[in-house]
Design an enzyme around this catalytic site. Structure first.
Site, PDB file in Angstrom:
ATOM      1  N   ASN A   6       0.838  -1.209   0.000  1.00 18.29           N
ATOM      2  CA  ASN A   6       0.000   0.000   0.000  1.00 18.29           C
ATOM      3  C   ASN A   6       0.869   1.254   0.000  1.00 18.29           C
ATOM      4  O   ASN A   6       1.913   1.307   0.661  1.00 18.29           O
ATOM      5  CB  ASN A   6      -1.015  -0.009   1.158  1.00 18.29           C
ATOM      6  N   CYS A  61     -10.359  -5.055   0.024  1.00 22.47           N
ATOM      7  CA  CYS A  61     -11.508  -4.148  -0.078  1.00 22.47           C
ATOM      8  C   CYS A  61     -12.249  -4.397  -1.401  1.00 22.47           C
ATOM      9  O   CYS A  61     -11.727  -5.036  -2.323  1.00 22.47           O
ATOM     10  CB  CYS A  61     -11.048  -2.699   0.025  1.00 22.47           C
ATOM     11  N   GLU A  65      -2.938  -4.321  -3.312  1.00 23.87           N
ATOM     12  CA  GLU A  65      -3.391  -5.200  -4.394  1.00 23.87           C
ATOM     13  C   GLU A  65      -3.446  -4.454  -5.722  1.00 23.87           C
ATOM     14  O   GLU A  65      -2.979  -4.932  -6.753  1.00 23.87           O
ATOM     15  CB  GLU A  65      -4.790  -5.765  -4.089  1.00 23.87           C
ATOM     16  N   CYS A  71      -4.294   0.873  -2.437  1.00 25.13           N
ATOM     17  CA  CYS A  71      -4.102  -0.415  -1.754  1.00 25.13           C
ATOM     18  C   CYS A  71      -2.986  -1.222  -2.430  1.00 25.13           C
ATOM     19  O   CYS A  71      -2.747  -1.082  -3.639  1.00 25.13           O
ATOM     20  CB  CYS A  71      -5.376  -1.246  -1.834  1.00 25.13           C
ATOM     21  N   GLU A  82       0.442   5.260   0.546  1.00 20.46           N
ATOM     22  CA  GLU A  82      -0.480   6.308   1.016  1.00 20.46           C
ATOM     23  C   GLU A  82      -0.007   7.695   0.595  1.00 20.46           C
ATOM     24  O   GLU A  82       1.105   7.876   0.086  1.00 20.46           O
ATOM     25  CB  GLU A  82      -0.629   6.201   2.538  1.00 20.46           C
ATOM     26  N   CYS A  97     -10.520  -3.381  -4.712  1.00 16.02           N
ATOM     27  CA  CYS A  97      -9.465  -4.320  -5.141  1.00 16.02           C
ATOM     28  C   CYS A  97     -10.075  -5.592  -5.724  1.00 16.02           C
ATOM     29  O   CYS A  97      -9.569  -6.138  -6.711  1.00 16.02           O
ATOM     30  CB  CYS A  97      -8.534  -4.646  -3.974  1.00 16.02           C
TER      31      CYS A  97
HETATM   32  N1  THU Z   1      -5.423  -1.434   2.250  1.00 17.76           N
HETATM   33  C1  THU Z   1      -4.853  -2.240   1.304  1.00 17.76           C
HETATM   34  O1  THU Z   1      -3.679  -2.060   0.932  1.00 17.76           O
HETATM   35  N2  THU Z   1      -5.616  -3.229   0.771  1.00 17.76           N
HETATM   36  C2  THU Z   1      -6.931  -3.448   1.075  1.00 17.76           C
HETATM   37  O2  THU Z   1      -7.566  -4.291   0.436  1.00 17.76           O
HETATM   38  C3  THU Z   1      -7.556  -2.693   2.150  1.00 17.76           C
HETATM   39  C4  THU Z   1      -6.761  -1.607   2.740  1.00 17.76           C
HETATM   40  C5  THU Z   1      -4.620  -0.325   2.776  1.00 17.76           C
HETATM   41  C6  THU Z   1      -5.118   1.050   2.391  1.00 17.76           C
HETATM   42  C7  THU Z   1      -4.536   1.893   3.490  1.00 17.76           C
HETATM   43  O3  THU Z   1      -3.218   2.272   3.116  1.00 17.76           O
HETATM   44  C8  THU Z   1      -4.479   0.973   4.682  1.00 17.76           C
HETATM   45  O4  THU Z   1      -4.629  -0.337   4.183  1.00 17.76           O
HETATM   46  C9  THU Z   1      -5.560   1.244   5.723  1.00 17.76           C
HETATM   47  O5  THU Z   1      -6.818   1.224   5.149  1.00 17.76           O
END
Ligand code: THU
Length: 162
Positions: free
Chosen positions: A62, A112, A75, A73, A64, A115
């Site tokens: 991930n 999520c 994925e 994310c 940010e 994704c």
């Molecule tokens: N996140 C992912 O990388 N994949 C997911 O399927 C759900 C959430 C990340 C996004 C964010 O950087 C952190 O997790 C908290 O939500």
């Protein structure tokens, strides 16, 4: 009016040692991917490792941003990177794991909806099911074969295809 039921199938493994060799290795690569997570805002690291049909393994994490919705994310970082670099690549399997210093993650962290939608598109494009391993470090692994088992009401509209 009628009621309908959907059955969703998946496997659960008690720990990483219960997996076959290729899946075990893929989970360890997902753990390695956590190292490159850029998550100063959530402090929640997510890592993924994707195994292609030719057995190459690619990593994602991930990423940010201070403008929160601009982050992405793990994925989708990995999937879109594959789509951009190698559009004919066929994805066999992907492992996803997560880690934070803020609390204990006791169960596998699942992907999520956004994704899952992107995974579904890759699956449709390559006409081959994708296996997904949700890996809890030190704990259980959920193995799902085919994105339809994760997103049964996936959005599809063939007439929108080019
Ligand atoms: N996140 C992912 O990388 N994949 C997911 O399927 C759900 C959430 C990340 C996004 C964010 O950087 C952190 O997790 C908290 O939500």
């Amino acid at each position: 009016m009628s009621y309908r039921n959907l059955n969703i199938s998946y496997e659960v493994f008690d720990n990483i040692k219960a997996l076959n060799g290729a899946d075990h290795a893929l989970c360890l690569k997902a753990e390695e991917a956590l190292l490159n997570s850029y998550s100063p805002y959530s402090r929640f690291k997510v890592g993924t490792a994707i195994r292609l049909k030719d057995q190459r393994v690619l990593l994602g994490s991930n990423q940010e941003n201070v403008a929160y919705p601009s982050g992405l994310c793990a994925e989708r970082v990995a999937l879109f990177a594959i789509g951009a670099a190698d559009p004919n690549a066929v994805i066999e399997s992907m492992a996803i794991t997560a880690k934070t210093d803020n609390f204990v993650i006791e169960k596998p962290v699942t992907s999520c909806g956004a994704c899952l939608q992107v995974m579904a598109e890759f699956e449709q494009k390559q006409k081959q099911e994708i296996e997904v391993l949700f890996y809890c470090i030190g704990g259980e692994i959920i193995k799902v074969k085919g994105i339809k088992n994760l997103l049964p009401f996936v959005f599809v509209e063939a007439r929108l295809e080019g």
